[in-house]
Design a protein around this motif. Structure first.
Motif, mmCIF file in Angstrom:
data_model
loop_
_atom_site.group_PDB
_atom_site.id
_atom_site.type_symbol
_atom_site.label_atom_id
_atom_site.label_comp_id
_atom_site.label_asym_id
_atom_site.label_seq_id
_atom_site.Cartn_x
_atom_site.Cartn_y
_atom_site.Cartn_z
ATOM 1 N N ASP A 293 0.623 -1.208 -0.158
ATOM 2 C CA ASP A 293 -0.172 -0.135 0.055
ATOM 3 C C ASP A 293 0.845 1.383 -0.058
ATOM 4 O OD1 ASP A 293 -1.927 -1.933 1.218
ATOM 5 O OD2 ASP A 293 -3.199 -0.087 0.732
ATOM 6 N N GLN A 294 0.484 2.232 -0.682
ATOM 7 C CA GLN A 294 0.868 3.647 -0.563
ATOM 8 C C GLN A 294 -0.137 4.279 -0.397
ATOM 9 O OE1 GLN A 294 3.767 5.527 -0.547
ATOM 10 N NE2 GLN A 294 2.748 7.101 -0.851
ATOM 11 N N ALA A 295 -0.416 4.945 0.874
ATOM 12 C CA ALA A 295 -1.421 5.728 1.318
ATOM 13 C C ALA A 295 -1.078 6.782 2.458
ATOM 14 C CB ALA A 295 -2.841 4.872 1.994
ATOM 15 N N GLU A 296 -0.672 7.815 1.841
ATOM 16 C CA GLU A 296 -0.222 8.841 2.956
ATOM 17 C C GLU A 296 -0.613 10.058 2.695
ATOM 18 O OE1 GLU A 296 4.190 8.616 2.666
ATOM 19 O OE2 GLU A 296 3.978 6.923 4.045
ATOM 20 N N SER A 297 -0.805 10.621 1.431
ATOM 21 C CA SER A 297 -1.194 12.208 1.353
ATOM 22 C C SER A 297 -1.435 12.538 -0.091
ATOM 23 C CB SER A 297 0.195 12.991 1.719
ATOM 24 O OG SER A 297 1.207 12.705 0.881
ATOM 25 N N ASP A 298 -1.660 13.635 -0.440
ATOM 26 C CA ASP A 298 -2.034 14.165 -1.850
ATOM 27 C C ASP A 298 -3.199 13.625 -2.323
ATOM 28 O OD1 ASP A 298 0.196 15.806 -1.812
ATOM 29 O OD2 ASP A 298 1.522 14.109 -2.522
ATOM 30 N N LEU A 299 -4.129 13.331 -1.245
ATOM 31 C CA LEU A 299 -5.390 12.896 -1.817
ATOM 32 C C LEU A 299 -5.403 11.629 -2.748
ATOM 33 C CD1 LEU A 299 -7.457 16.232 -2.879
ATOM 34 C CD2 LEU A 299 -7.265 14.829 -0.514
#
Lengths: 452, 262
Positions: A293-299
């Motif tokens: 997963d990549q889920a951190e920011s920038d919508l």
């Protein structure tokens, strides 16, 4: 000209829906099904739009219906038994009604015809609802959750516990291991879960036991083989969701994110062979899935999953033959950025232990692709497009591959009430032929999906 | 009607208790506390508020989509829901209260976290404000809501209704306080992020619209502090010599929320 009528009608309704939805109207905060009511939030806290989950909703599900990062046991709304009210009951109950008001199907060749099997005819009919689901779920106490989905299929007249399981969560330390026991959908935590698609399954047309029209379904998750049987002799429809992507199998699975949010593992063991109770073939099926997963920011969020499902003596290729082992492998991925949600899966199915006598006439490998894009054009209008391709396996004389394209406009009156119009096109109709996979031209559908 | 008054009175009392519950003692943030806060933040808050606290988490778009509100941007250090005067900074208790109670409709409550953990998250969130100079400021003055002196009566509700129109609350919230403004000029309203915001977001008849809390003290606080970053102004100056009018208005608003308008 008639064949274009549904398309024209569909286009007009789409334009109408877009026009209506372009009137400024903000979303209202509203608590809808059980979890939203319980936590007093809009359902879009967890969903992109129901039934698709956003990243927060995915973590809520993974955590056994507890807020991500907590072990709260669903503490909101918890009361002593004697203090329970009707409001508290509704925090654990929800239902869903869905189906198509209008169904219009078109075929290239209509019966009667001596070379056309079955009775395919252009037709338009009404029918709603097609499916009623009663859900109950939530947390019993800290790190103990449950979920039950009782589904009534109105056309078939069947009522079944489609899913029913309880979960023990955060075993060891937070997010190390969550255990599910019961009847569940194995693909729930993957990048493309079977049961969370905007374009719903459309049942096939069957007349007197003959298939007139193939179902409209996600081909990546289908059984894919022509000529497979369950161990009790029931034919396995090649378009039925199966194995890792079965909607309900009985067993135990474990998942967790022990190294942080970027990595999820899942392993499970099932009766397999589509057997609810008991296990006539004794050897179990098992599977493993990992997801990054990549889920951190920038919508923005993205994830990719890879899985392998190992079947053990879980099917037959002919009634009198010995068991074969039917396995499934694949990858799926999701990319979300603001209003765009892209997701897809490529899945390979393989049959091993095939009797030598059948080897020359049976393709033991099949594959399927499903790719979908959902775009939230306004806060109320969701536009979807889905491509499906099936490279079928099984008996060479029977198998037919197919490719479908589906378009849908879904208008959310509220975030829990959606009206939709949809058109499915057979991309291989030009190849002709009388098989249901070729003869079907297009389907135009108007329906509704209500969740309370 | 008598039953209604009793019900409102119970709400007022419960509201007071809720307020008192968040007045917990926090410890001075240490690197260990902030580190623990970050762990919890990364597990729970990152999905809406983003890794840097900019309000751009992967799930932030879907809450209200093309409309306000969006998840708070912690790097700016301004919060709608405060107990301090308009233009002033927030208190740690304000952050603690939001974490505990959530924002109805948009943020779930994290009351399931142990109190200590919630304070740890407060400590971490404060570090996300790049120019966090709170520690150099004088102690912030919060509105002393305390015990109201205005009894809940029919007359008070009626006076509150008159205050509602006197201060032109109906311009945004509508004649029936349902956000049903006919010509709807207010549609052009925007929040500080440029997101369109409508009075229906402030529908006073819907308890979920009370994003800053639905208890009497919460509504009083909203009137006094305003909601910074939104078109909702502070009425502290207007009520400066007439605080009783604010309580009348609170009573009127609460009377609307019991399912029967005036």
């Amino acid at each position: 000209m008639d064949q274009f009528r549904p398309l024209v009608l569909g286009s007009l309704v789409t334009v109408f829906a877009i026009a209506v939805s372009s009137f400024p109207s903000p979303p209202e905060a509203q608590a809808i099904p059980a979890y939203a009511r319980k936590y007093k939030v809009n359902c879009t806290v967890c969903h992109t739009r129901p039934p698709r989950l956003n990243t927060f909703g995915e973590r809520f599900l993974e955590n056994g219906y507890q807020m991500p990062g907590t072990e709260d046991g669903g503490i909101v709304g918890k009361k002593q038994l004697g203090d329970l009210t009707l409001d508290d009951v509704t925090n654990y109950l929800a239902f869903r009604l869905r189906g198509n008001f209008l169904r219009n199907f078109n075929f290239a060749r209509k019966s009667p015809g001596p070379d056309v099997p079955g009775n395919p005819e252009d037709r338009t009919d009404f029918g709603w609802p097609e499916t009623f689901q009663l859900f109950t779920g939530g947390t019993l106490t800290t790190n103990v959750g449950f979920f039950v989905d009782v589904t009534h299929d109105l056309p078939a007249g069947n009522t079944d516990i489609a899913r029913g399981y309880f979960s023990l969560n955060n075993l060891g330390f937070h997010n190390l291991a969550h255990l599910r026991i019961g009847k569940f959908d194995p693909s729930a935590y993957s990048s493309f879960p079977l049961l969370r698609q905007q374009l719903d399954f459309v049942r096939p047309d069957v007349n007197s036991g003959v298939l007139d029209r193939i179902p409209l379904a996600s081909n990546a998750f289908a059984a894919k083989f022509f000529g497979l049987f369950e161990r009790d002799g029931t034919p396995i429809a090649p378009f039925r969701a199966s194995l890792f992507h079965s909607p309900n199998e009985v067993g135990i699975d474990v998942h967790g994110r022990p190294f942080g949010d970027w990595f999820l593992y899942q392993v499970g063991i099932l009766n397999g062979a589509n057997e609810t109770f008991g296990d006539s073939n004794n050897p179990k099926d098992w599977y493993v899935m990992v997801r990054l997963d990549q889920a951190e920011s920038d919508l923005f969020s993205a994830n990719i999953s890879g899985f392998a499902y190992f079947g053990n003596n879980n099917a037959k290729v002919a009634l009198n033959n010995s068991d074969v082992s039917w396995s499934q492998y694949g990858v799926s991925a999701t990319v979300r950025y603001k209003m765009v949600d892209l997701y897809g899966a490529y899945v390979i199915d393989r049959v091993t232990d095939l009797p030598q006598a059948l080897a020359s006439g049976f393709d033991t490998t099949a594959s399927g692709v499903t790719v979908e894009a959902d775009v939230l054009a306004t806060d109320r209008l969701l536009l979807s497009i889905r491509y499906d391709h099936l490279d079928a396996g099984g008996f060479l004389a029977q198998r037919k591959s197919n490719s479908l394209l589906a378009l849908q406009a879904k208008y959310y009156l509220r975030t829990n009430i959606a009206l939709f119009i949809r058109d499915d096109f057979n991309l291989r109709k030009a190849e002709g032929g009388v098989s249901p996979a070729r003869n079907f031209r297009n389907a135009f559908l108007v329906g509704a999906d209500l969740i309370f | 009607m008598l039953l209604r008054f009793h019900f409102l009175t119970v709400i007022l009392v419960i509201g007071g208790l809720l307020v008192s519950n968040v007045h917990a003692i926090q410890t001075e943030p240490t690197p260990e506390i902030i580190a623990r806060g970050k762990i919890l933040y990364d597990r729970s808050c990152i999905f809406c508020h983003g890794v840097q606290g900019k309000g751009d988490g992967p799930a932030a778009f879907f809450g209200a989509s093309y409309w306000a509100p969006r998840a708070s941007d912690f790097t700016v250090g301004q919060y709608k829901f405060r107990s301090t005067a308009s233009g002033k900074s927030h208190t740690d208790e304000d952050l603690f209260r939001i974490i505990t109670n959530g924002v109805p409709g948009y943020m779930p409550p994290f009351v399931g976290w142990p109190e200590e953990d919630r304070w740890h998250v407060v400590s971490y969130v404060k570090t996300l404000h790049s120019t966090n100079s709170r520690h150099n400021e004088k102690p912030l003055e919060t509105f002393q809501i305390g015990t109201q002196n205005v009894p809940l009566t029919v007359e008070s509700i009626e006076q509150g209704r008159q205050v509602y129109f006197k201060f032109e609350c109906d311009a945004c919230h509508g004649h029936n306080a349902r956000g049903d403004v006919p010509d709807f000029e207010a549609q052009d309203l925007k929040d500080n992020l440029g997101m369109p915001i409508r009075p229906t977001d402030l529908d006073l008849t819907n308890p979920y619209s009370f994003k800053n809390g639905a208890a009497a003290h919460d509504i009083f606080g909203t009137l006094m502090t305003g909601l910074i970053g939104t078109p909702m102004p502070s009425y502290a100056d207007a009520f400066a010599q007439h605080e009783d009018d604010a309580w009348h208005l609170v009573h009127y608003i609460l009377s609307l929320s019991q399912g029967s308008g005036p």
